[in-house]
Design an enzyme around this catalytic site. Structure first.
Site, PDB file in Angstrom:
ATOM      1  N   ALA A  94       1.014  -1.193   0.102  1.00 15.07           N
ATOM      2  CA  ALA A  94      -0.225  -0.066  -0.151  1.00 15.07           C
ATOM      3  C   ALA A  94       0.922   1.142   0.189  1.00 15.07           C
ATOM      4  O   ALA A  94       0.686   2.119  -0.913  1.00 15.07           O
ATOM      5  CB  ALA A  94      -0.881   0.243   1.264  1.00 15.07           C
ATOM      6  N   ARG A 151      -5.202   0.187  -8.815  1.00 18.02           N
ATOM      7  CA  ARG A 151      -5.371  -0.717  -7.687  1.00 18.02           C
ATOM      8  C   ARG A 151      -6.425  -0.467  -6.639  1.00 18.02           C
ATOM      9  O   ARG A 151      -6.236   0.594  -5.951  1.00 18.02           O
ATOM     10  CB  ARG A 151      -4.136  -1.219  -6.765  1.00 18.02           C
ATOM     11  N   ASP A 162      -4.054  -2.387   3.936  1.00 22.07           N
ATOM     12  CA  ASP A 162      -4.299  -1.541   2.848  1.00 22.07           C
ATOM     13  C   ASP A 162      -5.513  -0.479   2.860  1.00 22.07           C
ATOM     14  O   ASP A 162      -5.437   0.402   2.333  1.00 22.07           O
ATOM     15  CB  ASP A 162      -4.742  -2.652   1.599  1.00 22.07           C
TER      16      ASP A 162
END
Ligand code: MRU
Length: 347
Positions: free
Chosen positions: A57, A94, A243
Site C-alpha cells: 500500500a 489498484r 491496505d
C-alpha cells in the site's frame, strides 16, 4: 539504529525518483533476480503497478504520486481536466489500498489550488515536491511505527506475518516488518514465521528474501500450516500490514489475513496490524464498503508458467479480505499503539 543494519537497509530501494525517472525493483522477479526498471512514461508505470512490479500500500501510493509527476512531464500544456482524468486512471490501477488515492488526490488538489501559476512551477514546485514529501514522510512513518510497535515485542518472541509489509512494500523499513526490524536491531532475540501467501507468494518470495538479507531468523510456511504452527511453535504474536483501515478498525489486507485473525483468537495469540495513518480511511464507518480487488484467474491456475489447475475451471480471486476490528488487538501507527475498540484514531 546500528550502522550495519542502516547500511543494509540503504541497499534495498523499491522505488526511487532519479532526475526525471522513476526507478523500481521489479518485485515479480524476486527472489531469483534483483532487477531495476526505469520509467518515464506514466502509462507504463501504471501497468507496473497493476502487474505488482511495485506493490504494497505505501509503495503504490508513492508510485502513484510519481506517476502523476511523469504524466505532467509528458503533457505539452497545462490541462486540469486531463490531469483529473489521468489521476483517476492512476487511482483505479489498484482499488483497495487507500494510500494510492490518498497520494494522488493530494497532489491533484494542490495542482488545482495552484492552477493560476506557471506550468513549470506546478510540475516542479507543486507536484514533484509533494511526491517527494510523500515519499520522505513514509520513510519517517515507517521508523516511528517500528519504535511504537517494538513496545509490544518481547525478547525471545516468535512472530508470524503474512504477505509482505516490509522494506519492499514502503518507502522505508516497512510497517509490520519495521516492528520486527526494530526489535531485531534492539537485540531482541526474535524468530519470524512467514506465510508464503498464495497466490502470488509475497511472503515466501519477498518477506523471506528481505528478512533473510537483513539477518532476521526466518522460517517460511505454507498458508495451510498457520494453525499448526500456532499450536506447536509458541507463536507470541501475529503482525500484518494493511491496505485500508475503516474508522471502526476493520482492516483490509492481503487475502488470508482474516483467516489468521480467527486462528489467533482460537489460540489466544495477540493480533496486531501496523500501518501509517495514510492507510486510515476515516470516511468509512466500517469495512463493509471497502472495495476488494479481484485479480485474473491465471494467478490461481498457474504458478509461474506451470499450470496447476484445469485452465477452464472457475476461480474466485479476491486479492484482499477484511478483518473485523474485534479480531484485532492493536493497530500500530506512527502516532501510537491504538488498542481495540480504536476510539482514538483522530488524536
Ligand atoms: O497485493 P499486494 O502485494 O500489494 O498486497 C500487499 C499487502 O496486502 C500488504 O500487507 C499491505 O499493502 C501493507 S504493505 C506495508
Amino acid at each position: 539504529m546500528k550502522e550495519e543494519f542502516q547500511q543494509k537497509l540503504e541497499t534495498i530501494k523499491p522505488i526511487k525518483w532519479d532526475d526525471g525517472k522513476v526507478v523500481i525493483i521489479d518485485q515479480t522477479a524476486l527472489p531469483e533476480d534483483l532487477i531495476y526498471e526505469s520509467y518515464t512514461d506514466y502509462k507504463e508505470l501504471i501497468d507496473a503497478i497493476k502487474k505488482l512490479k511495485v506493490r504494497g500500500a505505501p509503495a503504490i501510493g508513492i508510485a502513484g504520486a510519481y506517476a502523476l509527476v511523469l504524466a505532467l512531464n509528458q503533457m505539452p500544456d497545462f490541462n486540469l481536466d486531463e490531469i483529473l482524468k489521468i489521476a483517476d486512471e492512476i487511482i483505479s490501477a489498484r482499488p483497495t489500498a487507500v494510500n494510492l488515492s490518498w497520494a494522488v488526490s493530494n497532489i491533484y488538489s494542490l495542482i488545482k489550488k495552484n492552477s493560476k501559476k506557471s506550468f513549470k512551477f506546478i510540475k516542479n514546485e507543486v507536484a514533484l515536491k509533494t511526491a517527494i514529501n510523500i515519499h520522505n514522510d513514509d520513510i519517517e512513518m515507517c521508523k516511528k511505527i517500528g519504535v511504537n510497535g517494538n513496545a509490544l515485542i518481547k525478547n525471545g518472541m516468535k512472530i508470524l506475518t503474512h504477505c509482505n509489509a516490509g522494506i519492499l512494500a514502503t518507502g522505508g523499513m516497512g510497517t509490520a516488518l519495521s516492528v520486527i526490524y526494530t526489535a531485531f536491531d534492539s537485540d531482541k532475540n526474535i524468530k519470524v514465521f512467514a506465510d508464503e501467501t498464495r497466490p502470488l507468494l509475497q511472503g515466501s518470495r519477498l518477506t523471506a528474501w528481505e528478512l533473510n538479507y537483513m539477518g532476521v531468523d526466518t522460517t517460511v510456511i505454507c498458508d495451510n500450516m498457520a494453525a499448526w504452527t500456532m499450536k506447536t511453535k509458541q507463536i507470541g504474536c501475529i503482525i500484518v500490514g494493511a491496505d485500508r483501515i475503516a474508522a471502526n478498525g476493520d482492516t483490509a489486507n492481503k487475502i488470508g489475513t482474516y483467516g489468521l485473525s480467527i486462528l489467533a483468537k482460537e489460540f489466544d495469540i495477540p493480533f496486531y496490524v501496523a500501518a501509517p495513518s495514510s492507510t486510515l480511511d476515516l470516511k468509512l464507518s466500517s469495512g463493509n464498503s471497502i472495495i476488494i480487488e479481484e485479480r485474473g484467474s491465471e494467478e490461481i491456475i498457474k504458478i509461474g508458467n506451470k499450470i496447476i489447475a484445469p485452465e477452464n475451471i472457475n476461480t474466485f480471486t479476491p486479492a484482499f479480505d477484511v478483518t473485523p476490528a474485534e479480531n484485532i488487538n492493536a493497530i500500530i501507527t506512527e502516532k501510537k499503539v491504538h488498542f481495540f475498540p480504536f476510539k482514538d484514531f483522530e488524536e
